[in-house]
Motif scaffolding. Structure first.
Motif, short mmCIF file in Angstrom:
data_model
loop_
_atom_site.label_atom_id
_atom_site.label_comp_id
_atom_site.label_asym_id
_atom_site.label_seq_id
_atom_site.Cartn_x
_atom_site.Cartn_y
_atom_site.Cartn_z
N PRO A 255 65.68 34.32 -19.24
CA PRO A 255 66.88 33.48 -19.22
C PRO A 255 67.34 33.20 -17.80
O PRO A 255 67.36 34.11 -16.96
CB PRO A 255 67.92 34.32 -19.99
CG PRO A 255 67.09 35.18 -20.89
CD PRO A 255 65.84 35.49 -20.13
N ASP A 305 68.29 38.31 -22.60
CA ASP A 305 68.65 37.37 -23.67
C ASP A 305 69.61 37.96 -24.68
O ASP A 305 70.19 37.22 -25.49
CB ASP A 305 67.40 36.82 -24.36
CG ASP A 305 66.55 37.93 -25.00
OD1 ASP A 305 66.97 39.10 -24.99
OD2 ASP A 305 65.45 37.61 -25.49
N GLU A 309 72.25 35.40 -26.39
CA GLU A 309 71.98 35.22 -27.81
C GLU A 309 72.89 36.07 -28.71
O GLU A 309 72.63 36.19 -29.91
CB GLU A 309 70.51 35.55 -28.10
CG GLU A 309 69.55 34.58 -27.42
CD GLU A 309 68.09 34.90 -27.69
OE1 GLU A 309 67.83 35.85 -28.45
OE2 GLU A 309 67.23 34.20 -27.14
#
Length: 375
Positions: A255, A305, A309
């Motif tokens: 990311p 992440d 997320e």
């Protein structure tokens, strides 16, 4: 939850609500005794007395459990003087049998708790090696870290990070091994160990990532995971040279970091994709280094992440760039504490993935903007 890499573990302390819960066996005993004395003998609430030592076994040590059983036995004998035909011999025998069984159960429980405590101590030691406490400042760069485990009892996982002052400047690594369990922890440990050596030796980030690629490939071959044939990991390498005026980034499928400059936040997407570790043989081994300016007061946020997320109850992802834009310039520790709090609020207190993050702020001189890119 586990917060930050600077964690200290100790035996659980019983306080507040848990202290009240531990009085439950005694409360049950008193309640049964009151009912037994105040109701007709035909109801015979005294037959419930064996339940008290059975309940005590779940939360009391051996001797208090036996003492409660003895108290219930005495109470049953006293009740027999006030009410006849209570089946005192049978109830007394049941109290004795249940108390002995409860004492043994309490002993086994305490042994398992001690074993679990020792295992957690080992896990804590492993975490301190894998995610050792970072220096709060390296060459004019303030650095803080955050680690949150998705499972409350977890200690270590596949997310990893490191920050080192080297002859080439400050070098940083953050990444995420795909997978769970000890196999992911082993791969993460191999990557960090390699980075700690390569960060001092290699003159550029491409040299470091080639060595990380080799390490993950060898580790995957030597210790194959049960749930997948090979490990692979996303990783982000960063370098801040000694003059501190710029930031070099090499993103291997990770990311993109965020940089805040005078209230403006940019997502530092790579200009060209680089393969995750241990996938270069499949999709090529061309690694691209992007160069971004790093001005005094700029803040950089690196994360796994699990941050971007994190979902709310409607399935919406945590709006990290928008969240970053709303933050005022502050110390990296305060930024990560606020991120921790807002992630828990967004997710309703339940995280679905491990989370790691690094926050940096430059506190020395130089100017803004994108400087360029290197291949």
């Amino acid at each position: 939850m586990i917060t930050s890499a600077r964690l200290r573990r100790r035996r659980p302390a019983y306080s507040g609500r848990w202290d009240a819960a531990r009085l439950a066996p005694l409360i049950v005993t008193v309640f049964i005794a009151v009912l037994a004395f105040s109701t007709p003998r035909e109801i015979a609430f005294s037959r419930l007395l064996p339940a008290a030592p059975a309940l005590a076994a779940a939360m009391w040590p051996v001797l208090p459990t036996v003492a409660l059983g003895a108290f219930c036995l005495v109470l049953m004998i006293v009740l027999s003087f006030f009410h006849t035909d209570l089946g005192t011999p049978y109830t007394s025998a049941a109290i004795v049998a249940v108390t002995l069984a409860a004492a043994y159960g309490s002993h086994v429980r305490l042994q398992r708790e001690e074993t679990l405590f020792q295992v957690r101590l080992v896990a804590d030691a492993a975490q301190k090696v894998l995610l050792r406490p970072l220096p709060q400042r390296i060459e004019g760069v303030e650095i803080e870290s955050l680690y949150l485990a998705a499972q409350e009892q977890a200690r270590i996982g596949g997310d990893f990070y490191e920050a080192i002052g080297t002859p080439h400047g400050v070098r940083l690594l953050i990444g995420d091994v795909r997978g769970k369990g000890l196999s992911a922890v082993g791969a993460a440990s191999a990557v960090i160990s390699c980075f700690r050596e390569a960060a001092y030796d290699e003159p550029d980030l491409q040299g470091i990532v080639h060595r990380l690629e080799t390490t993950v490939t060898r580790h995957s071959a030597a210790f194959p995971a049960h749930d997948r044939p090979e490990h692979f990991a996303t990783a982000l390498l960063a370098e801040i040279p000694h003059d501190g005026s710029r930031l070099r980034l090499l993103n291997c499928g990770h990311p993109p970091p965020l940089i805040a400059h005078y209230g403006k936040v940019r997502v530092l997407e790579p200009t060209a994709p680089s393969p995750p570790l241990n996938l270069a043989a499949l999709i090529g081994d061309r690694y691209r280094v992007d160069i971004v300016s790093f001005a005094p007061g700029d803040q950089l946020l690196l994360y796994t992440d699990g941050v971007s997320e994190t979902r709310d109850h409607n399935g919406r992802f945590f709006p990290l760039p928008d969240w970053m834009r709303r933050q005022s310039p502050e110390h990296p520790r305060d930024l990560l504490d606020r991120l921790h709090r807002d992630l828990l609020r967004h997710s309703g207190g339940r995280l679905d993935d491990d989370i790691a993050a690094l926050a940096l702020r430059r506190s020395t001189a130089q100017g803004p903007g994108i400087v360029g890119a290197a291949g």
